[in-house]
Design a protein around this motif. Sequence first.
Motif, mmCIF file in Angstrom:
data_model
loop_
_atom_site.group_PDB
_atom_site.id
_atom_site.type_symbol
_atom_site.label_atom_id
_atom_site.label_comp_id
_atom_site.label_asym_id
_atom_site.label_seq_id
_atom_site.Cartn_x
_atom_site.Cartn_y
_atom_site.Cartn_z
ATOM 1 N N HIS A 163 -69.688 0.301 85.794
ATOM 2 C CA HIS A 163 -70.068 0.555 87.364
ATOM 3 C C HIS A 163 -71.529 0.253 87.596
ATOM 4 O O HIS A 163 -72.012 0.855 88.879
ATOM 5 C CB HIS A 163 -69.408 2.005 87.750
ATOM 6 C CG HIS A 163 -68.098 2.113 87.122
ATOM 7 N ND1 HIS A 163 -66.786 1.333 88.060
ATOM 8 C CD2 HIS A 163 -67.650 2.930 86.324
ATOM 9 C CE1 HIS A 163 -65.713 1.970 87.287
ATOM 10 N NE2 HIS A 163 -66.246 2.893 86.418
ATOM 11 N N LEU A 164 -72.253 -0.412 86.823
ATOM 12 C CA LEU A 164 -73.446 -0.916 87.139
ATOM 13 C C LEU A 164 -74.427 0.407 87.140
ATOM 14 O O LEU A 164 -75.457 0.489 87.646
ATOM 15 C CB LEU A 164 -73.720 -1.757 88.380
ATOM 16 C CG LEU A 164 -73.174 -3.008 88.316
ATOM 17 C CD1 LEU A 164 -73.413 -3.796 89.648
ATOM 18 C CD2 LEU A 164 -73.845 -3.893 87.131
ATOM 19 N N GLU A 165 -73.961 1.534 86.314
ATOM 20 C CA GLU A 165 -74.474 2.653 86.144
ATOM 21 C C GLU A 165 -75.259 2.737 84.770
ATOM 22 O O GLU A 165 -74.475 2.294 83.708
ATOM 23 C CB GLU A 165 -73.844 3.923 86.586
ATOM 24 C CG GLU A 165 -73.648 3.907 87.841
ATOM 25 C CD GLU A 165 -72.649 4.876 88.318
ATOM 26 O OE1 GLU A 165 -72.364 5.104 89.728
ATOM 27 O OE2 GLU A 165 -72.155 5.695 87.534
ATOM 28 N N VAL A 166 -76.424 3.413 84.554
ATOM 29 C CA VAL A 166 -77.096 3.606 83.163
ATOM 30 C C VAL A 166 -76.338 4.580 82.331
ATOM 31 O O VAL A 166 -76.595 5.547 82.564
ATOM 32 C CB VAL A 166 -78.522 3.507 83.199
ATOM 33 C CG1 VAL A 166 -79.093 3.547 81.823
ATOM 34 C CG2 VAL A 166 -79.261 2.272 84.232
ATOM 35 N N PRO A 310 -82.063 4.423 89.158
ATOM 36 C CA PRO A 310 -80.782 4.338 88.348
ATOM 37 C C PRO A 310 -79.978 5.503 88.674
ATOM 38 O O PRO A 310 -80.513 6.708 88.919
ATOM 39 C CB PRO A 310 -81.174 4.077 86.980
ATOM 40 C CG PRO A 310 -82.617 4.847 87.144
ATOM 41 C CD PRO A 310 -83.030 4.694 88.398
ATOM 42 N N VAL A 311 -78.611 5.346 88.601
ATOM 43 C CA VAL A 311 -77.587 6.263 88.168
ATOM 44 C C VAL A 311 -77.366 6.400 86.482
ATOM 45 O O VAL A 311 -77.178 5.657 86.039
ATOM 46 C CB VAL A 311 -76.385 6.136 88.915
ATOM 47 C CG1 VAL A 311 -75.277 7.209 88.579
ATOM 48 C CG2 VAL A 311 -76.477 5.745 90.423
ATOM 49 N N ILE A 312 -77.826 7.754 86.291
ATOM 50 C CA ILE A 312 -77.788 8.022 84.871
ATOM 51 C C ILE A 312 -76.423 8.670 84.458
ATOM 52 O O ILE A 312 -75.985 9.714 85.215
ATOM 53 C CB ILE A 312 -78.723 8.771 84.292
ATOM 54 C CG1 ILE A 312 -80.238 8.281 84.635
ATOM 55 C CG2 ILE A 312 -78.893 9.022 82.725
ATOM 56 C CD1 ILE A 312 -80.434 6.837 83.924
ATOM 57 N N ARG A 313 -75.682 8.201 83.631
ATOM 58 C CA ARG A 313 -74.250 8.588 83.553
ATOM 59 C C ARG A 313 -73.978 8.951 81.825
ATOM 60 O O ARG A 313 -74.780 8.357 81.108
ATOM 61 C CB ARG A 313 -73.109 8.051 84.107
ATOM 62 C CG ARG A 313 -73.089 6.753 83.787
ATOM 63 C CD ARG A 313 -72.045 5.784 84.565
ATOM 64 N NE ARG A 313 -70.545 6.048 84.055
ATOM 65 C CZ ARG A 313 -69.634 5.844 84.730
ATOM 66 N NH1 ARG A 313 -69.632 5.252 86.030
ATOM 67 N NH2 ARG A 313 -68.503 6.336 84.480
ATOM 68 N N ALA A 314 -72.932 9.586 81.738
ATOM 69 C CA ALA A 314 -72.263 9.736 80.342
ATOM 70 C C ALA A 314 -70.877 9.339 80.272
ATOM 71 O O ALA A 314 -70.241 9.560 81.283
ATOM 72 C CB ALA A 314 -72.700 10.846 79.561
ATOM 73 N N ILE A 329 -80.641 1.318 65.660
ATOM 74 C CA ILE A 329 -80.796 0.225 66.712
ATOM 75 C C ILE A 329 -80.893 1.160 68.118
ATOM 76 O O ILE A 329 -79.927 1.319 68.615
ATOM 77 C CB ILE A 329 -80.115 -0.887 66.811
ATOM 78 C CG1 ILE A 329 -80.168 -1.522 65.516
ATOM 79 C CG2 ILE A 329 -80.320 -1.957 67.867
ATOM 80 C CD1 ILE A 329 -78.786 -2.490 65.194
ATOM 81 N N PRO A 330 -82.042 1.480 68.865
ATOM 82 C CA PRO A 330 -81.924 1.867 70.320
ATOM 83 C C PRO A 330 -81.007 1.144 70.808
ATOM 84 O O PRO A 330 -81.147 -0.069 70.942
ATOM 85 C CB PRO A 330 -83.424 1.979 70.635
ATOM 86 C CG PRO A 330 -84.403 1.484 69.258
ATOM 87 C CD PRO A 330 -83.389 0.924 68.492
ATOM 88 N N CYS A 331 -80.331 1.709 71.898
ATOM 89 C CA CYS A 331 -79.421 0.962 72.663
ATOM 90 C C CYS A 331 -79.076 1.844 73.883
ATOM 91 O O CYS A 331 -79.248 2.886 74.009
ATOM 92 C CB CYS A 331 -78.114 0.397 71.666
ATOM 93 S SG CYS A 331 -77.217 2.059 71.126
ATOM 94 N N LEU A 332 -78.278 1.389 74.699
ATOM 95 C CA LEU A 332 -77.502 2.022 75.868
ATOM 96 C C LEU A 332 -76.437 1.070 76.351
ATOM 97 O O LEU A 332 -76.180 -0.136 75.588
ATOM 98 C CB LEU A 332 -78.504 2.104 77.055
ATOM 99 C CG LEU A 332 -79.135 0.663 77.890
ATOM 100 C CD1 LEU A 332 -79.269 1.027 79.278
ATOM 101 C CD2 LEU A 332 -80.109 -0.125 77.212
ATOM 102 N N LEU A 333 -75.597 1.692 77.281
ATOM 103 C CA LEU A 333 -74.526 0.904 77.606
ATOM 104 C C LEU A 333 -74.779 0.548 79.179
ATOM 105 O O LEU A 333 -75.017 1.503 80.029
ATOM 106 C CB LEU A 333 -73.235 1.754 77.634
ATOM 107 C CG LEU A 333 -71.785 1.428 77.739
ATOM 108 C CD1 LEU A 333 -70.886 2.101 76.994
ATOM 109 C CD2 LEU A 333 -71.485 1.606 79.214
ATOM 110 N N PHE A 334 -74.397 -0.565 79.436
ATOM 111 C CA PHE A 334 -74.497 -1.107 80.917
ATOM 112 C C PHE A 334 -73.563 -2.297 81.136
ATOM 113 O O PHE A 334 -73.710 -3.233 80.439
ATOM 114 C CB PHE A 334 -76.002 -1.598 80.986
ATOM 115 C CG PHE A 334 -76.361 -1.748 82.789
ATOM 116 C CD1 PHE A 334 -76.415 -0.680 83.417
ATOM 117 C CD2 PHE A 334 -76.486 -2.900 83.137
ATOM 118 C CE1 PHE A 334 -76.753 -0.891 84.895
ATOM 119 C CE2 PHE A 334 -76.771 -3.484 84.485
ATOM 120 C CZ PHE A 334 -76.681 -2.230 85.478
ATOM 121 N N GLY A 335 -72.667 -1.976 82.242
ATOM 122 C CA GLY A 335 -71.787 -2.905 82.309
ATOM 123 C C GLY A 335 -71.265 -2.972 83.956
ATOM 124 O O GLY A 335 -71.745 -2.542 84.817
#
Length: 369
Positions: A163-166, A310-314, A329-335
């Motif tokens: 939902h375009l949240e980090v 940003p909205v930070i979420r889990a 590998i440092p990473c995050l999810l964003f979609g």
Amino acid sequence: MNPRDLLAELIAIDSVNPDLVPGGNGETEIVDFCTEWFKRNDFEVHRLEQRPGRPSLVAVKKGTGGGKSLMLNGHIDTVGTASYDGDALKPEVEDGRMFGRGAFDMKGGVAAMMVAAAKATERPLRGDVIVACVADEEHGSKGTEEVLTRFTADAAIVTEPSHLEVTLAHKGFVWFDVTVEGKAAHGSRPELGVDAIAKAGHFLVALEQFSPTTEHHLLGKGTIHASLISGGEEASTYPSSCKITLERRTVPGETPAQVEAELTAILDHLTATVPDFRAELTRTLARDPFEADHDAEIVKTLIAGLGTPPVIRAEPFWTDCALLDQAGIPCLLFGVDGAGAHAATEYVDLASLDRLTEILTGTITDFCG
């Protein structure tokens, strides 16, 4: 170079995971399509297929040197189409939304990362851009596991819908089988039999009363539930065994060994306090939870490109972020935004698809440039 057009083409390709739906089409057809798309856009293409008929694709645009490499990761398999309301493989647009199986989970993210990678590399960057279109995330994540035997990067973005949240954390899970032992006997001879199903009831009550102690600031506590139960032979016989399959969802800070010890303690207590209670615990599959470093460069780079706080979420579900993180590998999810993952109706918000493509393009350029 339009993510909407590309998404429509991806939706129209049947890529149902055959490990979920026997006879499912798998990833071969969609990998063939993506291969030709990347070749037209001057990417170096690698096809990985340790499991015959279950390929993943890694497309690479090499940098000029001296820059950081970035991997974009998205799965190209989907869940089944039989329960979909309408034609799951016919993309339809209505009220700013595109409908179809995988539109939200997660061909929208795949289309965005493909277009973003191509746009960002129209001019040479110093670092490598790596696009991994992976198989089997909806079942066993064999695709990303295979990719990580051959490729690495300085950072990664998984484009699962957010939902375009980090998204900087998600839960893991551990599966267990508990086999409660009884003793078979004729139903008329209770003095000779031990009812394994009735004994299993003691364990199910204890399971319902159990509460994990570790709590995460975004995810709360882990959970546990009984997923499957089977036992008995026929109505006139005391059942000799009863098998219960459990799923324990874990939060960062919990390990499979820790949760196995918790269940062992419950079973040991029942063995000591319930007459004729005997059980065996078997761990079958474990996937670790994930938590990103909030100060990682890729996190800061993407957030800087958002233009708004940003909205930070889990997320409560598991993703391939955990495998990338374990590989160093440092990473995050964003979609994208949308709804209907695994549901009878599934759609992506097209404005969010455009926005995701824009953000990813800028992040690639800034991180790898």
